[in-house]
Design an enzyme around this catalytic site. Structure first.
Site, PDB file in Angstrom:
ATOM      1  N   HIS A  28       0.816  -1.210   0.000  1.00 38.69           N
ATOM      2  CA  HIS A  28       0.000   0.000   0.000  1.00 38.69           C
ATOM      3  C   HIS A  28       0.856   1.269   0.000  1.00 38.69           C
ATOM      4  O   HIS A  28       0.347   2.356  -0.276  1.00 38.69           O
ATOM      5  CB  HIS A  28      -0.978   0.006   1.178  1.00 38.69           C
ATOM      6  CG  HIS A  28      -0.364   0.220   2.518  1.00 38.69           C
ATOM      7  ND1 HIS A  28      -0.114  -0.805   3.405  1.00 38.69           N
ATOM      8  CD2 HIS A  28       0.036   1.352   3.155  1.00 38.69           C
ATOM      9  CE1 HIS A  28       0.410  -0.320   4.511  1.00 38.69           C
ATOM     10  NE2 HIS A  28       0.521   0.988   4.391  1.00 38.69           N
ATOM     11  N   ASP A  42       0.093  -7.657   1.115  1.00 42.20           N
ATOM     12  CA  ASP A  42       0.452  -6.256   1.352  1.00 42.20           C
ATOM     13  C   ASP A  42       1.964  -6.087   1.473  1.00 42.20           C
ATOM     14  O   ASP A  42       2.456  -5.320   2.302  1.00 42.20           O
ATOM     15  CB  ASP A  42      -0.238  -5.686   2.587  1.00 42.20           C
ATOM     16  CG  ASP A  42      -0.198  -4.154   2.623  1.00 42.20           C
ATOM     17  OD1 ASP A  42       0.055  -3.554   1.557  1.00 42.20           O
ATOM     18  OD2 ASP A  42      -0.380  -3.570   3.702  1.00 42.20           O
ATOM     19  N   SER A  45       4.704   2.564   7.942  1.00 40.64           N
ATOM     20  CA  SER A  45       4.372   1.421   7.095  1.00 40.64           C
ATOM     21  C   SER A  45       5.573   1.002   6.264  1.00 40.64           C
ATOM     22  O   SER A  45       6.187   1.823   5.589  1.00 40.64           O
ATOM     23  CB  SER A  45       3.202   1.762   6.174  1.00 40.64           C
ATOM     24  OG  SER A  45       2.013   1.888   6.900  1.00 40.64           O
TER      25      SER A  45
END
Length: 504
Positions: free
Chosen positions: A144, A174, A250
């Site tokens: 993402h 992911d 992230s």
């Protein structure tokens, strides 16, 4: 008068004698206390007398602490414990990942229309973190972070910048893998930890670039393992941590006290957008599988067991004679799949894979997916209350893949649709149910500006056309070749069956 003075002298002597006697008794009584407690503090300017060997006792050794919390620091080094050496070793392998995506202009302003100025698009930027796992420039991050981007830029901890290329992006895990060219330099890396040994309470550090403020290190513990009900990816099996993780973290590293990569920070649970002490990381065993796939071929193939299962509720556990809910009940076994070949049956209660407990189907899929195709997984199960162990060789799901896509380019309503035969492998790759009843043609995508865009959507499953079942692309092409102005279509969309007639 003389007699009175003599009496006063006698009383004074008596009181002095009694006072000396009391003082002697107190000294004898209190001597043991002072000998154990050590010397009393000295008054200002007073000097200590030379110790008397006959009356001074050495202070006893303190009793050994029974727990870590009872022991006081024994040295200055223990008082000044720090994560600094660990951070110095691990942080150079954590990078910042910047992406750019060109977004087309939605319309033209009045000025542009009047003066013929072309509409200008805009550039959309995003920021995340990444981890160097290959000294030749292999970097892992979250999917993402880079999804939909046109260009990728990596900034090292020493502020050097590199243009990166995308090697692999896998939406269902992911995870994404980038490569930079360090021009022969060996970059610092983080080794993969064995996350099978991770325990709740282990100390960890989260390293990343939250909110773009620069590389930041936070510490905490592993709060939970095997979190499968987070709803982030199809292969959920997250490590939970209370180390502060925020937007921008992230793709960054979750590191243990040995400086190894425990996981890739992926998501947080928050009502405000900031850290509330509940963060989730993808375990390094899955990260390693995706990185290996990127380096060795560029495609991540998910092996499967060829079975469907449901979690064990308290009532099911009681009916099975179990003391507590554990494992999953096999509800379906795919014909000739790995589970069927190994001898698994409907109704079997799987309690563990490779001695690791499972509690739901997502955990089951994860523990199968971290193995390479062709490897053997040990399945522990209960069948009619009897414990058994079966060896299952995990394999990729059978059937067509996206390499078998067919673009329909005829003059019918299907013109512009990319279709493929529905199969367990295609279903797994697109998050569909591989045990979906019936067959059909899967609409993978539709081309803009074509007729098919008016009638079909990506993800549609065409079950029949003009009353004929479409089990293969050839079946569909055969019906289309007959032509006609009326098309009776039966398809499945978002789990709903839709029937209708299109007139052209």
């Amino acid at each position: 008068m003389t007699h009175t003075r003599d009496m006063i002298k006698h009383v004074s002597k008596l009181l002095a004698f009694l006072g000396a006697a009391v003082l002697l008794l107190l000294t004898v009584a209190l001597a043991p206390m002072f000998s154990q407690a050590g010397p009393s503090p000295l008054a200002a300017g007073e000097t200590a007398a030379a110790p008397q060997l006959a009356s001074v006792q050495a202070a006893p050794e303190p009793a050994e602490a029974t727990t870590a919390t009872e022991r006081l620091p024994a040295s200055q080094q223990e008082i000044s414990l720090t994560f600094a050496p660990l951070v110095r070793a691990a942080s150079p392998a954590v990078v910042n990942v910047y992406t750019e995506k060109k977004v087309a202009a939605r319309g033209m302003t009045l000025e542009q229309m009047m003066f013929g100025v072309p509409a200008q698009g805009r550039v959309q930027n995003s920021l995340g973190s990444g981890v160097i796992v290959g000294s030749d420039g292999i970097i892992v991050t979250n999917n993402h972070v880079i999804q939909g981007a046109d260009t990728f830029r990596v900034v090292l901890s020493d502020r050097r910048e590199f243009t990166a290329e995308l090697m692999l992006a896998d939406e269902r895990t992911d995870l994404a893998v980038l490569r930079i060219n360090p021009e022969g330099e060996r970059l610092p890396t983080l080794a993969f930890a064995d996350t099978r040994a991770v325990q709740v309470g282990d100390l960890v550090l989260a390293i990343g670039n939250p909110f773009g403020v620069g590389q930041t290190v936070t510490n905490g513990i592993i709060s939970a393992t095997a979190r499968t009900d987070v709803g982030i990816t199809d292969y959920s099996f997250f490590l939970q941590t209370d180390a502060a993780v925020n937007p921008g973290n992230s793709g960054g590293a979750l590191v243990n006290t040995r400086g190894e990569l425990v996981g890739v920070n992926t998501a947080i649970y928050s009502r405000t957008g900031g850290s509330v002490g509940i963060g989730f990381a993808i375990p390094s065993e899955m990260v390693k599988r995706v990185v290996d796939a990127a380096v060795n071929g560029g495609t991540f193939v998910r092996p499967w067991l060829g079975l469907a299962a449901q979690s064990v509720s308290f009532d099911i556990a009681r009916s099975q004679g179990l003391a507590r809910p554990v494992g999953v009940i096999v509800t379906e076994v795919y014909p000739d799949g790995p589970a069927a070949q190994a001898g698994l049956r409907r109704g079997d209660l799987i309690t563990a894979i490779d001695d690791r407990e499972v509690f739901d189907e997502k955990g089951l899929k994860f523990l199968a997916a971290i193995r390479n195709p062709g490897e053997v997984a040990k399945i522990s199960l209960l069948r009619s209350g009897i414990a058994q162990t079966l060896d299952v060789t995990v394999e990729p799901p059978p059937g067509a893949t996206e390499a078998d896509l067919v673009l329909l380019s005829d003059a019918s309503i299907f013109n512009g649709a990319r279709v493929i035969e529905l199969s367990p492998r295609l279903a797994e790759e697109n998050g569909l149910d591989p045990f979906s009843k019936g067959s059909g043609i899967y609409v993978h995508s539709v081309t803009r500006g074509t007729v098919s865009r008016n009638y079909f959507q990506p993800g549609d499953i065409i079950r029949s056309v003009n009353g004929k079942s479409t089990r293969s692309v050839k079946d569909l092409e055969g019906v289309i070749a007959k032509g006609g102005r009326n098309w009776e279509i039966e398809l499945e969309r978002n789990g709903r069956t839709i029937k209708g007639t299109v007139r052209t």
